[in-house]
Each structure stands twice: as structure tokens, then as C-alpha cells.
Design an enzyme around this catalytic site. Structure first.
Site, PDB file in Angstrom:
ATOM      1  N   ASP A 133       0.867  -1.221  -0.050  1.00 24.50           N
ATOM      2  CA  ASP A 133      -0.081  -0.051   0.026  1.00 24.50           C
ATOM      3  C   ASP A 133       0.889   1.183   0.023  1.00 24.50           C
ATOM      4  O   ASP A 133       1.787   1.253   0.120  1.00 24.50           O
ATOM      5  CB  ASP A 133      -0.970  -0.027   1.286  1.00 24.50           C
ATOM      6  CG  ASP A 133      -0.284   0.167   2.352  1.00 24.50           C
ATOM      7  OD1 ASP A 133       0.832  -0.627   2.545  1.00 24.50           O
ATOM      8  OD2 ASP A 133      -0.412   0.694   3.419  1.00 24.50           O
ATOM      9  N   GLU A 150      -0.033  -1.400   5.627  1.00 25.48           N
ATOM     10  CA  GLU A 150       1.130  -1.059   6.612  1.00 25.48           C
ATOM     11  C   GLU A 150       1.079   0.600   7.084  1.00 25.48           C
ATOM     12  O   GLU A 150       0.976   0.594   8.187  1.00 25.48           O
ATOM     13  CB  GLU A 150       2.472  -1.175   5.957  1.00 25.48           C
ATOM     14  CG  GLU A 150       3.879  -1.025   6.734  1.00 25.48           C
ATOM     15  CD  GLU A 150       4.198   0.531   6.970  1.00 25.48           C
ATOM     16  OE1 GLU A 150       5.232   0.756   7.702  1.00 25.48           O
ATOM     17  OE2 GLU A 150       3.813   1.173   5.971  1.00 25.48           O
TER      18      GLU A 150
END
Length: 483
Positions: free
Chosen positions: A77, A144
């Protein structure tokens, strides 16, 4: 001037493909599907766990079958931020990159090199047929940036390797062996809105152009925080003049970014509006001087605004007082000399937004010492509770403690010396890494973190230093050959 060569070409080709795929935190479905198809199409053992983490395994090359398995790990991400005047849809639009001297950057948005470049290095390694290595597991975690939920949801049998190299660090030549733990604290003021009293003049004040940055890795740079600056002026004026009413306050987006812009709308008595304007200009000059080194491009504006309902006076005053009082920035420096004066504990007021019936505040606390993390969170909660807000702290993630004896660190340091003729810096980092969660689930896993040089991550100024990608690539290949 000739453009710098993008090498290794295989890594930058993979990065370009990754940046065509929308992958905001918590919405990585397209990236997960891409990785799954990518691995399976090459006949590699590919799995997706219940959380959405992806693992692609590649067997050892001939002669390296007896080596221990090395895990390479990055997160899929990216932080999605853009300049206020840029139109961009992070759910659908590809990131547009360009070369600026020795740096790769994006057109008005975050670049996604945090941690897209780590993913690209892994894919280039998996795709290569001319690299010597033992068994490898390439792991791509999700979400994350906004909660480490991928690492949190990973089960203890997903990875099977003996060593783990996290590719989510931002300073080439620095090898990270510990990281801070962190939590988020949220506060909420319940509010009522009412019609503004007669005789008030509405004004909109805006601050923009701050550098911002990562709330962990950049907190030691003492940059301005837009929320703290704006609330500082409001506190000053509310103390100075009676009858000032607050209608709006908006600043910040992400828990792990230092807010770089924001605005408020206030209503002031007609007979004081010129004084408030003068105070704003003086305040702007003073703050620009105060932060002339760290934030030289800040811009202050004030203009008239349309009338609108205002927040009940007492709650607005309590809210402003709380923002003035709440701790922000560095709280403590590490006492362990081995960590070289690194920030131990900090807090960042990350976002404030006024809605119809409530004001929401989000902040982020970090520490390498979990007892002091508790203390920092309690300090933030108590400040808002004293002002009448509801406040609570999330469970967060643990710190990653330095391993006293690490065979992996020894190999990483020695191979770096061999390649570049100098020793790397081995240290901890104040930002959070997924290694903290891995250390709980895989207590015997020997880990390090390193990566190419990035600057201004989590902001539209994010940029990647191109020459350091090749340095990290060469270093990684030698590590895999020697481990």
C-alpha cells in the site's frame, strides 16, 4: 542536461508497472490480484492469506539448495496525498512520475516509492534467471501505512524463512536493527451549532506550504505542524478579544504525516476585525521567522467568508485550549548509546476536522520504550479529557528490539564494506516497521531493514534518489550469495 539512467532497468520497469495500479491503504485489492497473477503466471508458489498478504516463493539456484531461506518483505500500500490544487483520483488514476536530476518524483502527488520500490526490487529478483541465491520468500503485506493490519493478521506459519530483510527504509547506507512501537489517540468533542450573533464578521484564515513529512522519521527535524500553528493564533486571539466564534477548523489527513496545510473560519465583532487582520499579519511574520530554516515556503492568507452557524462558545474555547496545550514533537531521546541519540518518544497531532455535530482529532504516539509509550498516550488523553472531550488510544503495534547478536547484520555489514569500501551505519529508527509485529510472531527470526534513499515521504514532494536503487540492488544480490 542528460537524464540519469534508471538502473537496474528491471527494478524501474517493475516500479513503473506497480505505479499503474491503484493501491491506497485498505484498498489494495487490485495490487493483490496483480501479484497473485504475476507469481502464478511464472510457475512460482504463490499464496494469499486471509488478511490479503501475498507470498511468492522461489527455489534456490543450482548449488545453493542447502542455504537457509531468506525472506524479502515490503508493503504493497501507499500513502495517498496530493497538492490542494491537483485533481487526482487515487482509486483509479496511475501515478505520473518524472525524473528531476538524480531524483524520481511524481506530478503533484505522493510517488508511492514507500514502499513500491521495495515491491519492485522483490519482483525484479523473482523474475531474474541470472542471480545466485538460496531459497527465497518474497512477502508483500497490505495496509502498513494506516494500521499494519497485514502484519497484524499474519499467522505464524505464513513465512518459513530464517532471515528477513525488510525493504522499507529510506536512507541508503543505513542498516536498521530496531524500530519504535506506536499507537494512535483519537479525541472527540460533541458540539452544537447555533446561528452567529449579529454584528459579527466572518473570516477564513489559511496556512499552506509547510514541508510536513513522516511523523516518525521526520519528527526530529522540528518542522512546523499546521494544526499547532493555526490553534496557536486562535488561542491568542480568543484571549485578547471577547466574542470571537469558531465555525470551522480543518487540517491534516493521515495519522503518520505531519500536517502541512489547514484553515479555520471564525466570526469576529465588526469593531475588532481590522485588529484581527493586523494580528494575523504580525503572527505570520513571526512564525515565518521562527521556522525560516525548516519551512521556508509557508504561506498565510486571510480573507472574508460567508456567514454560517458557529460552534457553541464554551466547547470551541475548550477545543482551542486543548490544541494549544497538547504535547507535540519530541518528548524523550533514547538513553541507549548504541542507538546514537535517536528520538525515543514523540507525539504528532495529525488531523483535526469540524463536522456538524462533533470535532474529531487524530494523533500518533511513538516510542522504543513501551512504558514511555503508555505515558505519552496517557498525556495526550488526559489533555483532551481535561477539556471535556472523549479520548481513547488504539492497541497499536510493538517496538522491535535490537538483537544483541545477529548473524544477518554481520553479513549485511561485511558485504556493504566489500562493495563500497566503507562501513554502513547500523542504528534504530523512530518510525514503525512491521518487524516489530514479526518479532512477536516469529521470535527467532533474524531481521534487518534497509532500502534506497527517499525524501519527503507521505507528502506530494516524495522523491526517490535514483543512484541508491542500484546500490541497494547490488548489495542485496551479494547478501543473497553470501548468506
Amino acid at each position: 542536461m542528460n537524464k540519469i539512467e534508471l538502473k537496474p532497468a528491471s527494478v524501474f520497469e517493475q516500479f513503473a508497472k506497480i505505479n499503474e495500479i491503484p493501491r491506497p491503504s485498505k484498498h489494495e485489492e487490485k495490487m493483490i490480484a496483480y501479484l497473485k497473477q504475476w507469481g502464478e503466471s511464472r510457475g512460482l508458489d504463490t499464496k494469499v492469506d486471509e488478511t490479503g498478504n501475498v507470498i511468492i516463493r522461489k527455489p534456490a539456484t543450482k548449488g545453493y539448495e542447502g542455504r537457509k531461506t531468506v525472506i524479502l518483505q515490503s508493503h504493497m500500500d501507499m500513502v495517498c496525498d496530493k497538492l490542494v490544487d491537483v485533481e487526482f483520483d487515487f482509486d483509479n488514476d496511475p501515478i505520473k512520475t518524472y525524473v528531476d536530476g538524480e531524483w524520481l518524483t511524481a506530478e503533484g502527488t505522493t510517488l508511492g516509492a514507500d514502499d513500491g520500490i521495495g515491491c519492485a526490487i522483490e519482483l525484479a529478483l523473482l523474475d531474474a534467471d541470472d542471480i545466485e541465491h538460496g531459497p527465497i520468500e518474497c512477502v508483500f503485506t497490505r495496509d502498513e501505512e494506516t494500521g499494519l493490519t497485514g502484519a497484524e493478521g499474519m499467522k505464524s506459519d505464513f513465512m518459513t524463512g530464517d532471515y528477513l530483510i525488510n525493504l522499507d527504509s529510506e536512507d541508503e547506507g543505513e542498516i536498521f536493527v530496531s524500530c519504535a512501537g506506536g499507537r494512535n489517540t483519537q479525541a472527540k468533542f460533541n458540539i452544537r451549532r447555533e446561528e452567529a450573533p449579529k454584528g459579527l464578521f466572518f473570516m477564513r484564515a489559511q496556512l499552506k506550504g509547510l514541508l510536513g513529512g513522516h511523523s516518525g522519521d521526520d519528527i526530529n527535524k522540528k518542522r512546523a505542524n499546521a494544526i499547532k500553528i493555526l490553534s496557536r493564533f486562535l488561542y491568542q486571539e480568543m484571549k485578547k478579544y471577547e466574542g470571537i466564534r469558531l465555525a470551522q477548523f480543518h487540517s491534516g489527513k493521515l495519522h503518520n504525516a505531519i500536517p502541512r496545510d489547514g484553515y479555520f473560519v471564525i466570526a469576529v465583532p465588526n469593531d475588532t476585525k481590522e485588529n484581527v487582520k493586523a494580528d494575523w499579519n504580525i503572527f505570520a511574520s513571526d512564525v515565518q521567522d521562527e521556522f525560516h530554516v525548516t519551512d521556508p515556503e509557508m504561506v498565510f492568507t486571510m480573507e472574508s467568508a460567508d456567514a454560517e452557524p458557529v460552534i457553541e462558545a464554551q466547547v470551541a474555547q475548550n477545543f482551542v485550549r486543548a490544541l494549544q496545550a497538547v504535547d507535540n514533537g519530541i518528548y524523550a531521546i533514547c538513553q541507549d548509546e548504541a542507538l546514537g541519540g535517536m528520538v525515543e518518544t514523540s507525539s504528532n497531532i495529525a488531523s483535526v476536522h469540524t463536522l456538524d455535530s462533533e470535532i474529531t482529532i487524530l494523533s500518533s504516539q511513538r516510542s522504543n520504550v513501551m512504558s514511555n509509550l503508555d505515558n505519552m498516550c496517557n498525556t495526550i488523553v488526559a489533555t483532551f479529557e481535561l477539556a471535556g472531550a472523549e479520548a481513547h488510544t488504539s492497541d497499536g503495534y510493538p517496538a522491535w528490539k535490537m538483537r544483541p547478536e545477529s548473524k544477518l547484520t554481520d553479513v549485511v555489514v561485511e558485504t556493504y564494506k566489500e562493495l563500497f569500501g566503507k562501513a554502513p551505519t547500523v542504528r534504530g529508527i523512530h518510525a514503525g516497521l512491521e518487524c516489530g509485529l514479526f518479532s512477536e510472531r516469529y521470535p527467532n527470526l533474524d531481521m534487518v531493514s534497509f532500502g534506497p534513499t527517499l525524501r519527503a515521504v507521505h507528502t506530494p514532494d516524495e522523491r526517490l534518489h535514483i543512484p541508491t536503487v542500484d546500490m541497494v540492488w547490488r548489495h542485496l544480490l551479494l547478501i543473497l550469495k553470501r548468506i
